[in-house]
Design an enzyme around this catalytic site. Structure first.
Site, PDB file in Angstrom:
ATOM      1  N   SER A 136       0.860  -1.184   0.000  1.00 34.02           N
ATOM      2  CA  SER A 136       0.000   0.000   0.000  1.00 34.02           C
ATOM      3  C   SER A 136       0.894   1.232   0.000  1.00 34.02           C
ATOM      4  CB  SER A 136      -0.846  -0.019   1.282  1.00 34.02           C
ATOM      5  OG  SER A 136      -1.444   1.231   1.504  1.00 34.02           O
ATOM      6  N   TYR A 149      -1.855  -1.018  10.449  1.00 32.54           N
ATOM      7  CA  TYR A 149      -1.936  -1.353   9.021  1.00 32.54           C
ATOM      8  C   TYR A 149      -0.686  -0.866   8.286  1.00 32.54           C
ATOM      9  CZ  TYR A 149      -3.749  -1.265   4.218  1.00 32.54           C
ATOM     10  OH  TYR A 149      -3.927  -1.444   2.861  1.00 32.54           O
TER      11      TYR A 149
HETATM   12  N1  LIG Z   1      -8.792  -0.585  -0.927  1.00 32.43           N
HETATM   13  C1  LIG Z   1      -7.749   0.251  -0.818  1.00 32.43           C
HETATM   14  O1  LIG Z   1      -7.893   1.481  -0.857  1.00 32.43           O
HETATM   15  C2  LIG Z   1      -6.372  -0.312  -0.648  1.00 32.43           C
HETATM   16  C3  LIG Z   1      -5.300   0.590  -0.616  1.00 32.43           C
HETATM   17  C4  LIG Z   1      -4.018   0.100  -0.472  1.00 32.43           C
HETATM   18  C5  LIG Z   1      -3.800  -1.260  -0.386  1.00 32.43           C
HETATM   19  N2  LIG Z   1      -4.846  -2.114  -0.406  1.00 32.43           N
HETATM   20  C6  LIG Z   1      -4.549  -3.549  -0.278  1.00 32.43           C
HETATM   21  O2  LIG Z   1      -5.233  -4.296  -1.257  1.00 32.43           O
HETATM   22  C7  LIG Z   1      -5.516  -5.609  -0.749  1.00 32.43           C
HETATM   23  C8  LIG Z   1      -6.978  -5.944  -0.941  1.00 32.43           C
HETATM   24  O3  LIG Z   1      -7.751  -4.990  -0.220  1.00 32.43           O
HETATM   25  P1  LIG Z   1      -9.286  -4.702  -0.520  1.00 32.43           P
HETATM   26  O4  LIG Z   1      -9.458  -3.246  -0.466  1.00 32.43           O
HETATM   27  O5  LIG Z   1      -9.752  -5.466  -1.709  1.00 32.43           O
HETATM   28  O6  LIG Z   1      -9.943  -5.317   0.819  1.00 32.43           O
HETATM   29  P2  LIG Z   1     -11.337  -6.030   1.085  1.00 32.43           P
HETATM   30  O7  LIG Z   1     -12.348  -5.606   0.096  1.00 32.43           O
HETATM   31  O8  LIG Z   1     -11.619  -5.848   2.527  1.00 32.43           O
HETATM   32  O9  LIG Z   1     -10.976  -7.583   0.807  1.00 32.43           O
HETATM   33  C9  LIG Z   1     -10.119  -8.256   1.683  1.00 32.43           C
HETATM   34  C10 LIG Z   1     -10.025  -9.704   1.227  1.00 32.43           C
HETATM   35  O10 LIG Z   1      -9.215 -10.405   2.190  1.00 32.43           O
HETATM   36  C11 LIG Z   1      -9.924 -11.584   2.598  1.00 32.43           C
HETATM   37  N3  LIG Z   1      -9.615 -11.933   3.985  1.00 32.43           N
HETATM   38  C12 LIG Z   1      -9.745 -11.151   5.084  1.00 32.43           C
HETATM   39  N4  LIG Z   1      -9.463 -11.857   6.189  1.00 32.43           N
HETATM   40  C13 LIG Z   1      -9.133 -13.112   5.769  1.00 32.43           C
HETATM   41  C14 LIG Z   1      -8.770 -14.313   6.438  1.00 32.43           C
HETATM   42  N5  LIG Z   1      -8.672 -14.372   7.772  1.00 32.43           N
HETATM   43  N6  LIG Z   1      -8.513 -15.412   5.693  1.00 32.43           N
HETATM   44  C15 LIG Z   1      -8.631 -15.391   4.350  1.00 32.43           C
HETATM   45  N7  LIG Z   1      -8.971 -14.277   3.659  1.00 32.43           N
HETATM   46  C16 LIG Z   1      -9.225 -13.164   4.370  1.00 32.43           C
HETATM   47  C17 LIG Z   1     -11.404 -11.211   2.455  1.00 32.43           C
HETATM   48  O11 LIG Z   1     -12.187 -12.381   2.232  1.00 32.43           O
HETATM   49  P3  LIG Z   1     -13.120 -13.122   3.320  1.00 32.43           P
HETATM   50  O12 LIG Z   1     -13.738 -12.077   4.186  1.00 32.43           O
HETATM   51  O13 LIG Z   1     -14.068 -13.890   2.460  1.00 32.43           O
HETATM   52  O14 LIG Z   1     -12.181 -14.018   4.062  1.00 32.43           O
HETATM   53  C18 LIG Z   1     -11.374 -10.391   1.181  1.00 32.43           C
HETATM   54  O15 LIG Z   1     -11.430 -11.246   0.049  1.00 32.43           O
HETATM   55  C19 LIG Z   1      -5.079  -5.595   0.716  1.00 32.43           C
HETATM   56  O16 LIG Z   1      -3.778  -6.145   0.827  1.00 32.43           O
HETATM   57  C20 LIG Z   1      -5.030  -4.121   1.049  1.00 32.43           C
HETATM   58  O17 LIG Z   1      -4.142  -3.820   2.101  1.00 32.43           O
HETATM   59  C21 LIG Z   1      -6.124  -1.684  -0.529  1.00 32.43           C
END
Ligand SMILES: NC(=O)c1ccc[n+]([C@@H]2O[C@H](COP(=O)([O-])OP(=O)(O)OC[C@H]3O[C@@H](n4cnc5c(N)ncnc54)[C@H](OP(=O)(O)O)[C@@H]3O)[C@@H](O)[C@H]2O)c1
Length: 263
Positions: A136, A149
């Site tokens: 990130s 985070y």
């Molecule tokens: N969105 C942003 O603005 C942003 C910015 C910078 C970086 N990122 C990075 O991008 C990546 C994806 O983020 P996102 O925004 O798509 O988040 P999200 O919509 O909250 O999705 C998170 C994913 O992780 C899975 N997960 C969470 N806990 C888990 C567990 N205990 N075991 C297995 N799977 C688990 C969730 O699936 P289940 O709940 O089905 O397990 C879901 O598929 C992350 O690494 C995040 O740090 C996001």
């Protein structure tokens, strides 16, 4: 790497960025192996993409320990590992429980390093592979409400850089993904904390970190893997931040291996 026919394991594939990454890898001709807790979403997506679903709670050590074994038994050899699953802080550090803190560090930092540890020997035995770690822009600069985070994402980006040096000369690529804001459940949860919301709104207003459409990010990651890029970052205007943090790593890496002279 040519992705046609390669197997790509994506963690956190049930929604958000992971779901879109899986879709774009499948469009590039890869066979996707999907990991997250929500079995119904994974199975529906696997059906759509012609991939496989491997419901797993990565928070459970016993499930994590055998993940690569299990996925390879159920689906076949993994060529590309995409560490994407993570959880974000939802407020000030001192308002979280110790359990919330350690679960976050586990999921965001221990899990991706552990999966790299499991994947590398298998990839080497088969002649190559690629590791993708979704970090990130919070790994480079942080705002309130992101303490744990940001620490995990900085650790992951730095660990991936060290791993790349360990793998120098071996046929495994390492790509770190540095993402700004993408409208997902993770960002929404973060923005429920007012100081975080205000900071992010300010960054949007001055266009330092405008929101990135999820499909733009996913396309950039797939291209990054195809082209063997060490870093993929969005939005592009974050280049000065990325360059400032990458500079010491590149300088030391060059100091250790020497600069190749042109003949
Ligand atoms: N969105 C942003 O603005 C942003 C910015 C910078 C970086 N990122 C990075 O991008 C990546 C994806 O983020 P996102 O925004 O798509 O988040 P999200 O919509 O909250 O999705 C998170 C994913 O992780 C899975 N997960 C969470 N806990 C888990 C567990 N205990 N075991 C297995 N799977 C688990 C969730 O699936 P289940 O709940 O089905 O397990 C879901 O598929 C992350 O690494 C995040 O740090 C996001």
């Amino acid at each position: 790497m040519e992705l046609q026919g390669k197997r790509v394991l994506v963690t956190g594939a049930s929604r958000g960025i992971g779901r879109e990454l899986a879709t774009h890898f499948a469009r590039a001709g890869a066979k996707v192996a999907l990991v997250a807790r929500d079995a119904a979403s994974l199975e529906a997506l696997a059906k759509d993409l012609g991939g496989t679903a491997h419901p797993t709670d990565l928070g459970q050590g016993a499930q994590l320990d055998r993940l690569l074994d299990r996925v390879e038994d159920e689906a076949g050899p993994v060529d590309v590992l995409v560490n994407n699953a993570a959880s974000a802080a939802e407020g000030a550090l001192w308002k979280q429980t110790g359990q919330e803190l350690s679960s976050r560090v586990w999921l965001n930092l221990v899990v991706p390093l552990e999966l790299c540890r499991q994947a590398v020997p298998r990839m080497l035995e088969r002649g190559g592979g690629h590791l993708v770690n979704v970090a990130s822009l919070a790994a480079l600069a942080s705002v309130p409400g992101m303490t744990a985070y940001a620490a995990t994402k900085a650790g992951l980006a730095h660990g991936a850089s060290a791993l790349r040096d360990e793998l120098k000369g071996l046929p495994i690529g390492v790509t770190t993904v540095l993402v700004g804001g993408v409208r997902t459940e993770l960002l929404e949860a973060g923005e429920s904390y007012e100081p975080f919301h205000r900071s992010f709104e300010r960054l949007r207003k001055i266009q330092l970190v405008p929101d990135t459409p999820v499909e733009v990010l996913a396309a950039a990651v797939v291209l990054g893997v195809e082209q063997g890029k060490r870093t993929v970052w969005v939005p592009k205007r974050a280049l000065p931040l990325v360059a400032a943090v990458e500079a010491p790593r590149k300088i030391v890496s060059l100091a250790l291996t020497g600069i190749k002279r042109r003949a």
